[in-house]
Structures are given as structure tokens and as C-alpha cells.
Design a protein around this motif. Structure first.
Motif, mmCIF file in Angstrom:
data_model
loop_
_atom_site.group_PDB
_atom_site.id
_atom_site.type_symbol
_atom_site.label_atom_id
_atom_site.label_comp_id
_atom_site.label_asym_id
_atom_site.label_seq_id
_atom_site.Cartn_x
_atom_site.Cartn_y
_atom_site.Cartn_z
ATOM 1 N N PRO A 108 0.821 -1.213 0.000
ATOM 2 C CA PRO A 108 0.000 0.000 0.000
ATOM 3 C C PRO A 108 0.858 1.267 0.000
ATOM 4 N N PRO A 109 0.265 2.397 -0.399
ATOM 5 C CA PRO A 109 0.985 3.669 -0.328
ATOM 6 C C PRO A 109 1.324 4.013 1.125
ATOM 7 N N GLY A 110 2.398 4.739 1.304
ATOM 8 C CA GLY A 110 2.729 5.253 2.628
ATOM 9 C C GLY A 110 3.428 4.285 3.548
ATOM 10 N N ARG A 111 3.854 3.150 3.030
ATOM 11 C CA ARG A 111 4.573 2.187 3.857
ATOM 12 C C ARG A 111 5.518 1.394 2.960
ATOM 13 N N GLY A 112 6.443 0.669 3.566
ATOM 14 C CA GLY A 112 7.368 -0.148 2.812
ATOM 15 C C GLY A 112 6.778 -1.513 2.499
ATOM 16 N N PRO A 113 7.589 -2.409 1.935
ATOM 17 C CA PRO A 113 7.116 -3.747 1.581
ATOM 18 C C PRO A 113 6.612 -4.523 2.795
ATOM 19 N N TYR A 114 5.733 -5.477 2.527
ATOM 20 C CA TYR A 114 5.257 -6.381 3.573
ATOM 21 C C TYR A 114 6.432 -7.218 4.091
ATOM 22 N N THR A 115 6.368 -7.569 5.343
ATOM 23 C CA THR A 115 7.361 -8.472 5.908
ATOM 24 C C THR A 115 6.913 -9.920 5.703
ATOM 25 N N PRO A 116 7.849 -10.880 5.724
ATOM 26 C CA PRO A 116 7.453 -12.281 5.647
ATOM 27 C C PRO A 116 6.459 -12.667 6.744
ATOM 28 N N GLU A 117 6.589 -12.051 7.928
ATOM 29 C CA GLU A 117 5.652 -12.349 9.020
ATOM 30 C C GLU A 117 4.240 -11.930 8.648
ATOM 31 N N GLU A 118 4.108 -10.747 8.062
ATOM 32 C CA GLU A 118 2.781 -10.254 7.679
ATOM 33 C C GLU A 118 2.150 -11.149 6.621
ATOM 34 N N VAL A 119 2.931 -11.537 5.636
ATOM 35 C CA VAL A 119 2.402 -12.374 4.558
ATOM 36 C C VAL A 119 2.035 -13.757 5.086
ATOM 37 N N ALA A 120 2.922 -14.341 5.878
ATOM 38 C CA ALA A 120 2.666 -15.679 6.424
ATOM 39 C C ALA A 120 1.423 -15.677 7.307
ATOM 40 N N ASN A 121 1.284 -14.668 8.159
ATOM 41 C CA ASN A 121 0.121 -14.603 9.047
ATOM 42 C C ASN A 121 -1.171 -14.442 8.258
ATOM 43 N N ALA A 122 -1.144 -13.609 7.216
ATOM 44 C CA ALA A 122 -2.355 -13.384 6.421
ATOM 45 C C ALA A 122 -2.779 -14.649 5.692
ATOM 46 N N ILE A 123 -1.826 -15.355 5.097
ATOM 47 C CA ILE A 123 -2.152 -16.586 4.368
ATOM 48 C C ILE A 123 -2.653 -17.661 5.329
ATOM 49 N N SER A 124 -1.968 -17.805 6.456
ATOM 50 C CA SER A 124 -2.364 -18.835 7.424
ATOM 51 C C SER A 124 -3.716 -18.522 8.048
ATOM 52 N N ASP A 125 -3.972 -17.241 8.357
ATOM 53 C CA ASP A 125 -5.251 -16.853 8.951
ATOM 54 C C ASP A 125 -6.401 -17.026 7.965
ATOM 55 N N ASN A 126 -6.105 -16.860 6.674
ATOM 56 C CA ASN A 126 -7.132 -17.039 5.655
ATOM 57 C C ASN A 126 -7.693 -18.456 5.692
ATOM 58 N N GLY A 127 -6.802 -19.433 5.810
ATOM 59 C CA GLY A 127 -7.227 -20.816 5.955
ATOM 60 C C GLY A 127 -7.528 -21.559 4.668
ATOM 61 N N SER A 131 -1.334 -23.466 5.853
ATOM 62 C CA SER A 131 -0.506 -22.537 6.611
ATOM 63 C C SER A 131 0.885 -22.465 6.010
ATOM 64 N N ILE A 132 1.561 -21.377 6.306
ATOM 65 C CA ILE A 132 2.923 -21.182 5.854
ATOM 66 C C ILE A 132 3.637 -20.360 6.915
ATOM 67 N N SER A 133 4.900 -20.618 7.148
ATOM 68 C CA SER A 133 5.638 -19.912 8.186
ATOM 69 C C SER A 133 6.477 -18.796 7.584
ATOM 70 N N SER A 134 6.792 -17.813 8.404
ATOM 71 C CA SER A 134 7.626 -16.712 7.942
ATOM 72 C C SER A 134 9.045 -17.194 7.637
ATOM 73 N N SER A 135 9.529 -18.166 8.394
ATOM 74 C CA SER A 135 10.875 -18.689 8.143
ATOM 75 C C SER A 135 10.937 -19.396 6.790
ATOM 76 N N TYR A 136 9.854 -20.104 6.440
ATOM 77 C CA TYR A 136 9.825 -20.772 5.143
ATOM 78 C C TYR A 136 9.754 -19.745 4.013
ATOM 79 N N LEU A 137 8.996 -18.669 4.224
ATOM 80 C CA LEU A 137 8.943 -17.612 3.219
ATOM 81 C C LEU A 137 10.326 -17.006 2.990
ATOM 82 N N ARG A 138 11.079 -16.835 4.058
ATOM 83 C CA ARG A 138 12.438 -16.311 3.905
ATOM 84 C C ARG A 138 13.311 -17.270 3.092
#
Length: 247
Positions: A108-127, A131-138
Motif C-alpha cells: 500500500p501507499p505510505g509504507r514499505g514492503p510487507y514483511t514475511p511475518e505479515e504475509v505468512a500470518n495473512a495466508i495462514s489466517d485465511n485458511g 498454513s505457511i511460516s515466515s521462516s519458510y517464506l524467507r
């Protein structure tokens, strides 16, 4: 077939085995497995049987590519993309390169790139995609030397969905499997980044939120003002604008 997931992986694979490209006879599971192994892959006829019946529905990226090569089709066909296999079908851009680009550009505007934690949490919470972990995304973003990343299909679905790669039929996973389509999407991503950096995305978002409260006359005036600013490149205009663009 549309670009989204119109058919299940099982249905696509079964159809390709029953109606193979450039071959009159159907592929048996054993024949297809032998062909994959002969090409340097690793798969069993039992696993192919499970995939065709839908008992297993989460193959790895490498399995998708191996099956596509053996069947003489583009790997994108398994996710609603093109079926024909081009002469330069071998991926020229790596999966990590494409994923890093999404992380870098899509935010989104006004912020930097998403972190792996943010992406992993969003995908896992979606269901919907497991699930996917932030460490695996890295690891996917920066895999160890000599160890190509091999995400599963549901990981690709979740990532495509999170980063907005979608059409009317669902996540546009073919971005990860079709370099020709990826080049087109990358051009669109460049435009999006330019709009965002120029403040256009934020402006249009705010305008869309307020527009339902405006009168028809206000909407026309807003469109005229926006069009004039874009076409003229004049940042010194004042409201209201005359029809001919003069002030």
C-alpha cells in the motif's frame, strides 16, 4: 480455459493423460511416471494415480513442472493457463526472483514492503491455502545455494491471492509458471508502482471512498479536474475548471 482455477488439478491432469498432445494413445500412470523419471524427475505411478483421482491435491512446483515436461504442455495449464508448450518453455526467471519482485512492488501507499511475518500470518489466517511460516517464506525468497525452492501448489495459491494476482476465476498462479505471462504482469506492476509513488493510488482510493456522497455534478467536475491534470501536466490549476480546460 480461463487463467483462473476453472478445473481442479486432478481434472486437468486426468484430461491430459486421456487426451495427450501429439499422441493417439492415452498415458497410463506407469508410462507417465517412467517418462518423468527418464527426464530426470522423481515420481511414482502410485502418486500420479492419487493426483488424477484428487486424493492428493498439493503437488510441489517441481512435480508440476516435471509432469508438464513429460506431457509436452506448459506447466501453467494446471492452474488455468495456456496449454501449448513453447520452444523456450524452461523458466528463465527463478521463482525467488518473481516472489522478491512481488514483495518489493506490491504494498500500500505510505509504507514499505510487507514483511514475511505479515504475509505468512495473512495466508495462514485465511485458511483456504493451509498454513505457511515466515521462516519458510524467507527460504523461498533467499534459498540456500544449490537448493532450489520447491513450494507446494497451495503455497503458490496463497501467495498469488495475497499479492492480488487474480482474475474472475481466482488466484492467477500462472505468474509463477509462465514467463510470458509474468512479463505482462510485471509491466502492470511497474505501472502500479509508478502510480503509487506519484500518489495516484492513494488519491484515487480516497476519492472512491467519498464519491458515493457526491452529487452527479461533483463527480463530473472531479473527472474533468483529474483528466485535465493528467493530460496537461499542469500542477497549478485551480478549481473549478472550465470545459475547455482554461481557468
Amino acid at each position: 480455459m480461463a487463467r483462473g482455477l476453472c478445473l481442479s488439478f486432478a481434472a486437468v491432469l486426468d484430461d491430459l493423460c486421456l487426451h495427450p498432445a501429439g499422441r493417439s494413445q492415452r498415458y497410463t500412470n506407469s508410462e507417465l511416471a517412467q517418462l518423468v523419471v527418464a527426464n530426470g524427475g522423481d515420481i511414482t505411478d502410485g502418486y500420479i494415480s492419487h493426483l488424477r483421482k484428487g486424493h492428493r491435491d498439493n503437488p510441489t512446483l517441481q512435480t508440476v513442472q516435471d509432469l508438464a515436461a513429460a506431457l509436452g504442455v506448459s506447466p501453467a495449464v494446471f492452474v488455468g493457463g495456456r496449454r501449448e508448450r513453447l520452444g523456450d518453455e524452461q523458466p528463465r526467471r527463478s521463482f525467488p526472483d518473481k516472489l522478491r519482485r512481488l514483495f518489493h512492488v506490491v504494498h500500500p501507499p505510505g509504507r514499505g514492503p510487507y514483511t514475511p511475518e505479515e504475509v505468512a500470518n495473512a495466508i495462514s489466517d485465511n485458511g483456504r491455502y493451509g498454513s505457511i511460516s515466515s521462516s519458510y517464506l524467507r527460504e523461498l525468497l533467499n534459498p540456500p545455494p544449490q537448493l532450489p525452492p520447491n513450494p507446494r501448489l497451495k503455497h503458490l495459491l496463497g501467495l498469488a491471492d495475497f499479492f492480488g494476482l487474480a482474475d474472475d476465476h481466482g488466484p492467477q498462479v500462472a505468474y509463477f509458471l509462465d514467463d510470458h505471462l509474468a512479463a505482462t504482469i510485471d509491466a502492470e506492476l511497474d505501472d502500479y508502482a509508478a502510480f503509487r509513488d506519484a500518489g495516484v493510488v492513494e488519491f484515487v482510493t480516497r476519492m472512491a471512498m467519498q464519491a458515493p456522497q457526491w452529487s452527479p455534478q461533483m463527480r463530473r467536475q472531479a473527472i474533468d479536474a483529474f483528466s485535465y491534470a493528467v493530460e496537461s501536466g499542469d500542477g497549478a490549476w485551480a478549481f473549478p475548471l472550465r470545459k475547455d480546460g482554461a481557468q
